[in-house]
Every structure is written in structure tokens, then in C-alpha cells.
Design a protein around this motif. Structure first.
Motif, PDB file in Angstrom:
ATOM      1  N   LEU A  51      47.220  42.237  33.577  1.00  0.00           N
ATOM      2  CA  LEU A  51      46.632  41.857  32.289  1.00  0.00           C
ATOM      3  C   LEU A  51      45.116  41.693  32.392  1.00  0.00           C
ATOM      4  CD1 LEU A  51      49.194  39.130  31.143  1.00  0.00           C
ATOM      5  CD2 LEU A  51      49.063  41.516  30.402  1.00  0.00           C
ATOM      6  N   TYR A  52      44.424  42.088  31.337  1.00  0.00           N
ATOM      7  CA  TYR A  52      42.973  41.886  31.246  1.00  0.00           C
ATOM      8  C   TYR A  52      42.625  41.364  29.861  1.00  0.00           C
ATOM      9  CZ  TYR A  52      43.052  44.239  35.634  1.00  0.00           C
ATOM     10  OH  TYR A  52      43.345  44.527  36.941  1.00  0.00           O
ATOM     11  N   THR A  86      45.080  47.688  40.471  1.00  0.00           N
ATOM     12  CA  THR A  86      44.656  48.096  39.124  1.00  0.00           C
ATOM     13  C   THR A  86      43.147  48.095  38.983  1.00  0.00           C
ATOM     14  OG1 THR A  86      46.621  46.897  38.461  1.00  0.00           O
ATOM     15  CG2 THR A  86      45.239  47.734  36.697  1.00  0.00           C
ATOM     16  N   SER A  87      42.515  47.042  39.517  1.00  0.00           N
ATOM     17  CA  SER A  87      41.062  46.954  39.332  1.00  0.00           C
ATOM     18  C   SER A  87      40.371  48.135  40.015  1.00  0.00           C
ATOM     19  CB  SER A  87      40.539  45.616  39.853  1.00  0.00           C
ATOM     20  OG  SER A  87      40.896  45.428  41.199  1.00  0.00           O
ATOM     21  N   LEU A 111      36.813  43.640  30.850  1.00  0.00           N
ATOM     22  CA  LEU A 111      35.858  43.290  31.899  1.00  0.00           C
ATOM     23  C   LEU A 111      36.678  43.072  33.168  1.00  0.00           C
ATOM     24  CD1 LEU A 111      32.875  42.615  32.388  1.00  0.00           C
ATOM     25  CD2 LEU A 111      33.376  40.272  31.741  1.00  0.00           C
TER      26      LEU A 111
HETATM   27  C1  LIG Z   1      46.265  36.456  31.179  1.00  0.00           C
HETATM   28  C2  LIG Z   1      45.443  37.124  32.249  1.00  0.00           C
HETATM   29  C3  LIG Z   1      44.187  37.628  31.929  1.00  0.00           C
HETATM   30  C4  LIG Z   1      43.418  38.236  32.913  1.00  0.00           C
HETATM   31  N1  LIG Z   1      42.188  38.704  32.590  1.00  0.00           N
HETATM   32  C5  LIG Z   1      41.408  39.312  33.513  1.00  0.00           C
HETATM   33  C6  LIG Z   1      40.126  39.824  33.189  1.00  0.00           C
HETATM   34  O1  LIG Z   1      39.674  39.746  32.049  1.00  0.00           O
HETATM   35  N2  LIG Z   1      39.430  40.440  34.180  1.00  0.00           N
HETATM   36  C7  LIG Z   1      39.895  40.548  35.450  1.00  0.00           C
HETATM   37  O2  LIG Z   1      39.208  41.128  36.304  1.00  0.00           O
HETATM   38  N3  LIG Z   1      41.106  40.060  35.794  1.00  0.00           N
HETATM   39  C8  LIG Z   1      41.870  39.471  34.851  1.00  0.00           C
HETATM   40  N4  LIG Z   1      43.121  38.992  35.190  1.00  0.00           N
HETATM   41  C9  LIG Z   1      43.613  39.223  36.562  1.00  0.00           C
HETATM   42  C10 LIG Z   1      44.224  40.626  36.624  1.00  0.00           C
HETATM   43  O3  LIG Z   1      45.404  40.664  35.855  1.00  0.00           O
HETATM   44  C11 LIG Z   1      44.598  41.058  38.040  1.00  0.00           C
HETATM   45  O4  LIG Z   1      45.363  40.044  38.636  1.00  0.00           O
HETATM   46  C12 LIG Z   1      43.405  41.356  38.933  1.00  0.00           C
HETATM   47  O5  LIG Z   1      42.594  42.373  38.373  1.00  0.00           O
HETATM   48  C13 LIG Z   1      43.885  41.853  40.301  1.00  0.00           C
HETATM   49  O6  LIG Z   1      44.712  42.955  40.080  1.00  0.00           O
HETATM   50  P1  LIG Z   1      44.690  44.222  41.038  1.00  0.00           P
HETATM   51  O7  LIG Z   1      45.844  45.087  40.634  1.00  0.00           O
HETATM   52  O8  LIG Z   1      43.340  44.847  41.070  1.00  0.00           O
HETATM   53  O9  LIG Z   1      44.928  43.569  42.428  1.00  0.00           O
HETATM   54  P2  LIG Z   1      46.335  43.358  43.170  1.00  0.00           P
HETATM   55  O10 LIG Z   1      46.793  44.632  43.723  1.00  0.00           O
HETATM   56  O11 LIG Z   1      47.214  42.624  42.258  1.00  0.00           O
HETATM   57  O12 LIG Z   1      45.845  42.460  44.343  1.00  0.00           O
HETATM   58  C14 LIG Z   1      45.475  41.128  44.110  1.00  0.00           C
HETATM   59  C15 LIG Z   1      46.116  40.317  45.193  1.00  0.00           C
HETATM   60  O13 LIG Z   1      45.522  40.676  46.424  1.00  0.00           O
HETATM   61  C16 LIG Z   1      45.438  39.551  47.264  1.00  0.00           C
HETATM   62  N5  LIG Z   1      44.036  39.320  47.649  1.00  0.00           N
HETATM   63  C17 LIG Z   1      42.947  39.486  46.876  1.00  0.00           C
HETATM   64  N6  LIG Z   1      41.844  39.197  47.568  1.00  0.00           N
HETATM   65  C18 LIG Z   1      42.245  38.830  48.808  1.00  0.00           C
HETATM   66  C19 LIG Z   1      41.580  38.407  49.977  1.00  0.00           C
HETATM   67  N7  LIG Z   1      40.261  38.307  50.022  1.00  0.00           N
HETATM   68  N8  LIG Z   1      42.333  38.119  51.063  1.00  0.00           N
HETATM   69  C20 LIG Z   1      43.672  38.236  51.043  1.00  0.00           C
HETATM   70  N9  LIG Z   1      44.361  38.617  49.954  1.00  0.00           N
HETATM   71  C21 LIG Z   1      43.663  38.908  48.857  1.00  0.00           C
HETATM   72  C22 LIG Z   1      45.982  38.377  46.492  1.00  0.00           C
HETATM   73  O14 LIG Z   1      47.330  38.223  46.852  1.00  0.00           O
HETATM   74  C23 LIG Z   1      45.885  38.835  45.056  1.00  0.00           C
HETATM   75  O15 LIG Z   1      46.876  38.244  44.241  1.00  0.00           O
HETATM   76  C24 LIG Z   1      43.902  38.365  34.225  1.00  0.00           C
HETATM   77  C25 LIG Z   1      45.174  37.876  34.533  1.00  0.00           C
HETATM   78  C26 LIG Z   1      45.936  37.262  33.566  1.00  0.00           C
HETATM   79  C27 LIG Z   1      47.292  36.730  33.937  1.00  0.00           C
END
Ligand SMILES: Cc1cc2nc3c(=O)[nH]c(=O)nc-3n(C[C@H](O)[C@H](O)[C@H](O)COP(=O)(O)OP(=O)(O)OC[C@H]3O[C@@H](n4cnc5c(N)ncnc54)[C@H](O)[C@@H]3O)c2cc1C
Ligand SMILES: Cc1cc2nc3c(=O)[nH]c(=O)nc-3n(C[C@H](O)[C@H](O)[C@H](O)COP(=O)(O)O)c2cc1C
Length: 588
Positions: free
Chosen positions: A376-377, A410-411, A393
């Protein structure tokens, strides 16, 4: 005075509401036309059909109680209500945030939908209810038939903890379990629907059909229009029209402003909502994972791993399943809570297979994996300011551990592998608990750090479009002024134009001592109290660990100060603001 249908009228509750809405606002001409129309319908159906065979039976009461942070259990409870009405129940949906524990304890049938947050905590708005339920003085629940659906995420140590505890507590308080609890992971939709159907069938009155009243298909009723147009299962394909890293070149952060465009009918959102993005994995990692289990040449598998499965999150259930599959005692030992916690802290799935290598078949590997969950974002725009557009963002998640570069799925899919012109599958996740005040004369205080500022851009655009000039105040935090002041020019223009009344910033690394948003809040505490006294709504958005908890604690201290620092009094006041919808949080 208009005669309204009583609650006992032989219609489903939402139909009674819908009919009353129409009747109440109908003109005398419209009402007499309706009367004539209904008489005509009855005549056409034949005289026999006009007379009800017998008086409608009373419907069986059912309480659908939910505790939700981001709306999942809430939408499950709302969907269950529709189903329950078809089963002949008089169903009502109750948010734990508004629930009266004593009244819930007298429910005849109770189905609870509960999610878990933080580290095994209840959703913020449900804390009060949950605490009272768990406390010594909780009422007895004798005579209550109950069932619990727990939502969670197997990536967390305390999987579905709150649902589990509520389930055990209700039994301990004398309630009778009508169906076994179900604990669901992020891919809950289908299993939740099946469980709900089964549970309602178990609870249903024996003569449900007889109790079911004639239904009027009243299209456009609030319940019907609440159904989201796009879902994780049926998303919308949006075009990416812009992707820009907003941080300066010297920054330690990487935050992407992403613009999506669509002209799909039915696509709409409000500032405060979030967008679910359905990502793809890094194909290189998918290939590494396949190779780690001896399936490096299986192109089909690599494609499937890229698009359909979660190939990064290392969960305890996966380690347990891998131990069972391979019969390895060292993997079984790793599944122990303590060992798992330290191994999984900065490792991913690929590390399990490279550290404890075994050959697997295509099917065995896929059976171990859970579906790839969307992320979610927060929406960072207003549709009024940008028709057909949605801005996000996104902070790129990257780190290095155990000799590997790691990327948030995702990011970094958005940052590295999507560019303007590409498509992204998305859906809107409504958040009716993060909204501008209905009364636009109310002041607002918006508190956020990093990507937590996203919804405030949407709020401010919306206010600018609507010409809302009530006092507004933004607290923004990041690392450095020069590189990390997200949307700096826009905020400055809004301040100049008067759309944004006030901005206070905290750049943690611009001076020897760390200054965060909560320090700015404390500095301005007298003004904050005055704004609250003037009816201000408070918003907090961003990282729970980095911001949410500290801001919460600081606000409680600010409110406690006039009560001689009585922190409990401050917390109680903050809780009142939370319950009345004047303190809204969107922390993740
Ligand atoms: C309601 C809501 C709104 C949101 N809004 C935003 C927003 O506006 N912008 C935004 O950027 N995100 C937002 N998020 C967070 C977003 O949903 C994701 O969780 C975030 O972008 C990470 O997702 P990803 O798929 O890139 O990373 P993932 O593949 O999900 O990896 C993240 C995971 O990697 C691990 N990790 C991360 N860093 C480290 C580290 N240094 N050492 C060890 N483990 C680590 C942690 O377990 C973490 O949970 C929101 C979340 C919610 C629930
Ligand atoms: C910050 C955060 C913390 C979470 N903590 C837990 C947890 O401790 N245990 C768990 O099982 N699920 C946890 N979850 C997952 C949620 O329970 C899950 O997303 C659920 O579907 C949310 O339902 P809701 O929208 O009704 O609140 C967490 C999710 C987030 C974003």
C-alpha cells in the motif's frame, strides 16, 4: 411530517434505510406517483400475491464486531452483513472503536473479525475495547454463540495474536464457540468468504428461508455502492506517467514521486486513501532462488516466481514446512522461535535455501511459497487538482546483509524496473479513518516524516481546490534540509498563498544533536493545545517505529502538562480525541 418505515418493516435493514431516504425527500407528487405505481405492481402480480401468507418472523440477531487498522476486517464484516441478511439474520456491524462491551456480552450470535498490528497489538482504535475485554472486570458472555476470524501476516512473529487472544478470552468468559477460529495471512479474501459462509450456515436459524423477507433490489443503496470497483484480485491497469527521485544527489534517502494515470470509469479516491500496488519480483532474484534448489534451468518457474509468489519474506511457517519436506533436523531447530528470530532478522528466503541446500521439484518449491502480496502507498494527490491522476511517494527500500544486496520488492520495482510509459496494476484501498474534517471550518494539524507527508499533499490540494481557509499546520521531518525536503517548493508556495497556514520542519541530521518532529511538537506545545481547544483535527502519518510511537507519546505529554504532568490524564485526553475522530493515524 413524513411517515417513515419502522425498523420492524419486512425489509432488510439497508433496504429500510434506502426506502426511508427516498420517501423522506420525495415531493407529494412523487409520493402519490409511487403509491399508484406500487398499486399497479400488486394488481399485475395478482390478488393472491398481495396478501402476505403470514406475518414475517422476527429475524435472528447477529453482531459482526470488527477491530481494524487499515480496513481489511471492516470490509470483511460489511460483506458478512450482506450474506447474513440472506441467511435470515438481523445483522449489525459494530466497530470495536464504538463498541459497548456490556452490550456485546448480551449478543445472541457474535462473529468477530480482528486484525493484529504493531508487534502483536490490537489496531489502535480497538485498544480500549480490547483492554476492557481482557481486564478482570469483563462481563460474562454466557449464552453468546461466537466465532472469530483473525487477520494477520505470517511474516510477523505474533501471527494473528489478537484474534487468537479474543477467541480464547470469549471462551473463558463463558461464550460458546460455534465455529473454529480461522487465522488468515495476507491472501485472505477467498478463505475469509468461505469461512464466513460456513460459519453463518452453522449459526443460521433453522428456518432461515422462512425468516428471509422479500428483498427489494434497490440499486444504488449505500451498501451496494460501497463495493470497491477494483480489488487485489481484479485490479486496474494504470499507466505510469512520471517517476522522479525527489531527493538531492547527496541524500542517503531515495524517495520517488510516481504519477499514475487512468481514464477507467469508476476509478475514484479521496485524499487519505491508499493505493495497492501489485508488484513483480526481481527476475534475477527469482533465478537465484530457483538455482538454489537445483531448478536454475526452469524458465517457466522463474517467470512464475517473478510474478506470482512471495520469494523474499522468510516466515516461520515456511521454515517449518521446509523442515518437514526435507526431514532436516537443523532446519527444524531453526524453526524454534528464538533461533528463527535471529536467523530471519536480516535474511530472506534465498538464504534459507543457500544455507540449508536441498534439491526440490518445481511443485515442491511453489507449494512452500505464499502468494506475492500487494503493498500500500498513501495517495499524495487530489483528483480535483489532477483529474485522472494518482500520485504516490515511494521510499526505495535497500540494504545489504550477509554479502547480498537486498531490495524491497515493490519500492524498487517502481524505482528500478518501471519507467514512464509502463503499466502498473493497482487498486484503491479506502481509509475512511484518515479524512479531512467534515466541518471544513475546523483547524488541522498534519504531522509526518519522510513519505508520511504524502497524504498531506493530497489534503492540501483538496483544500486549495475547495477554497478551504481554516487554519492548517504542517510538521514535517526528514534528514537534511538541502536534500530531503520533499515537495519543498510546493509547501513554500502554499504558505505564500495562505493555503497552508504554518509549517514547522525538523531535519534530524542538520545539527550535531538529532531533532525530530516530536521535538518541534514539544517546542510548540502551548499553540498545539490552543489549536486543539479550538477544535483542531490531528493527523499522524509515517513509519510506526520511527515516528508513530514517539509522536503519540509526545502528544500525550503535551496534553498532560496542564494536568501537572499526569501522563494518564494526557493519554486519556488523546484517546478521547482518537475516539471522536479528531486524532487520526496512518502509520505503517
Ligand atoms: C497504509 C499504508 C500506507 C503506506 N504508505 C506508504 C507510502 O506512502 N510510501 C512508502 O514508501 N511506503 C508506504 N507504506 C509502506 C509500503 O506499503 C511498503 O511496506 C514499503 O514500500 C516496503 O515495501 P517493498 O515491497 O519495497 O519492500 P519489502 O519487499 O516488503 O521489504 C520490506 C521488508 O524488508 C525488511 N527490511 C527492510 N529494511 C531492512 C534492513 N535494513 N535490514 C533488514 N531487513 C530490512 C523488513 O522486513 C521490511 O518489512 C505504506 C504502508 C501501509 C500499510
Ligand atoms: C505495521 C504493521 C504491523 C503488523 N503487525 C502484525 C503482527 O504483529 N501480527 C500479524 O499477524 N499481522 C501483523 N500485520 C498484518 C495485518 O494484521 C494485516 O495486514 C491485516 O490484514 C490488517 O487488517 P486491518 O486492515 O483490518 O487492520 C501488521 C501489518 C502492518 C502494516
Amino acid at each position: 411530517m413524513t411517515a417513515l418505515l419502522p425498523r420492524t418493516a419486512p425489509f432488510a435493514p439497508e433496504d429500510i434505510d434506502a426506502l426511508n431516504t427516498v420517501v423522506a425527500r420525495a415531493t407529494p407528487i412523487q409520493r402519490s406517483w409511487l403509491a399508484g405505481f406500487l398499486a399497479g405492481v400488486e394488481q399485475a402480480a395478482g390478488a393472491a400475491a398481495v396478501q402476505p401468507a403470514s406475518a414475517p418472523r422476527p429475524r435472528v440477531p447477529l453482531t459482526l464486531l470488527y477491530g481494524s487498522e487499515s480496513g481489511n476486517t471492516e470490509s470483511l464484516a460489511l460483506r458478512a452483513r450482506k450474506l447474513a441478511q440472506r441467511h435470515g439474520f438481523d445483522a449489525r456491524v459494530v466497530d470495536m472503536a464504538d463498541a459497548d462491551l456490556a452490550a456485546i456480552a448480551t449478543a445472541q450470535n457474535l462473529v468477530v473479525f480482528a486484525s493484529t498490528w504493531g508487534e502483536g497489538d490490537p489496531p489502535q482504535r480497538a485498544v480500549d475495547f480490547y483492554t476492557r475485554l481482557m481486564a478482570d472486570g469483563a462481563p460474562r458472555f454466557e449464552g453468546v454463540n461466537f466465532a472469530v476470524l483473525a487477520l494477520g501476516d505470517t511474516a510477523y512473529a505474533n501471527f494473528c495474536e489478537i484474534g487468537r487472544k479474543i477467541d480464547a478470552r470469549l471462551e473463558a468468559l463463558g461464550a460458546k464457540r460455534a465455529a473454529d477460529r480461522i487465522d488468515l495471512d495476507l491472501d485472505f479474501a477467498k478463505k475469509a468468504a468461505e469461512w464466513t459462509e460456513k460459519t453463518l450456515t452453522t449459526l443460521a436459524p433453522a428456518d432461515a428461508d422462512a425468516a428471509t423477507v422479500v428483498r427489494v433490489d434497490f440499486r444504488g443503496s449505500p451498501a451496494a455502492s460501497d463495493e470497491p470497483a477494483f480489488t487485489p484480485e481484479a485490479p486496474l491497469e494504470a499507466r505510469i506517467t512520471a517517476a522522479v527521485n525527489l531527493n538531492g544527489t547527496g541524500s542517503s534517502s531515495e524517495t520517488w514521486h510516481i504519477e499514475l494515470a487512468t481514464d477507467a470509469p469508476g476509478y475514484t479516491y479521496e485524499p487519505g486513501d491508499a493505493i495497492g500496488v501489485i508488484p513483480e519480483n526481481d527476475p534475477a532474484l527469482a533465478a537465484d532462488l530457483a538455482a538454489a534448489v537445483g531448478l536454475g534451468n526452469d524458465g517457466d518457474l522463474v517467470r512464475k516466481l517473478t510474478t506470482a509468489h512471495d520469494i523474499t519474506t522468510l516466515t516461520r511457517p515456511i521454515v517449518e514446512a521446509y523442515a518437514k519436506l526435507t526431514g532436516r533436523s537443523d532446519v527444524a531447530a531453526l524453526a524454534e522461535a528464538g533461533a528463527f528470530k535471529s536467523f530471519a532478522a536480516d535474511r530472506q528466503l534465498v538464504d534459507l535455501f543457500t544455507s540449508f541446500p536441498e534439491k526440490l521439484t518445481h511443485e515442491q518449491l511453489v507449494a512452500l511459497l505464499r502468494p506475492l502480496p500487494p503493498r500500500l502507498y498513501s495517495v499524495a494527490s487530489s483528483l480535483k487538482a489532477h483529474p485522472g491522476e494518482t500520485h504516490l511517494l515511494v521510499s526505495a527500500v535497500r540494504w545489504r546483509s550477509h554479502g547480498r544486496d537486498r531490495n524491497g520488492v515493490t519500492s524498487t520495482w517502481l524505482a528500478d524496473r518501471r519507467k514512464a510509459g509502463d503499466k502498473a496494476n493497482v487498486y484503491v484501498k479506502r481509509n475512511r479513518h484518515f479524512r479531512l474534517p467534515k466541518d471544513s471550518a475546523r483547524p488541522i494539524i498534519m504531522i509526518g516524516a519522510g513519505t508520511g507527508v504524502a497524504p498531506y499533499r493530497g489534503f492540501t490540494e483538496e483544500r486549495a481546490d475547495a477554497g478551504i481557509t481554516s487554519p492548517s499546520w504542517l510538521f514535517f521531518g526528514a534528514r537534511n534540509y538541502t536534500n530531503d525536503f520533499l515537495y519543498q517548493l510546493e509547501w513554500q508556495e502554499y504558505v505564500q498563498s495562505g493555503t497552508l497556514g504554518r509549517i514547522d520542519v525538523a531535519f534530524s541530521r542538520d545539527q550535531p544533536e538529532k531533532i525530530y518532529v516530536q521535538h518541534r511538537l514539544w517546542e510548540h506545545r502551548a499553540d498545539i493545545r490552543n489549536w486543539i481547544a479550538d477544535g483542531a483535527h490531528l493527523y499522524v502519518c509515517g513509519d510506526e517505529k520511527g515516528l508513530g510511537r514517539d509522536v503519540d507519546a509526545t502528544l500525550a505529554r503535551i496534553l498532560a502538562e496542564p494536568a501537572k504532568g499526569d501522563l494518564e490524564a494526557g493519554k486519556a485526553q488523546l484517546n478521547d480525541l482518537l475516539k471522536s475522530g479528531r486524532y487520526q493515524r496512518d502509520v505503517y
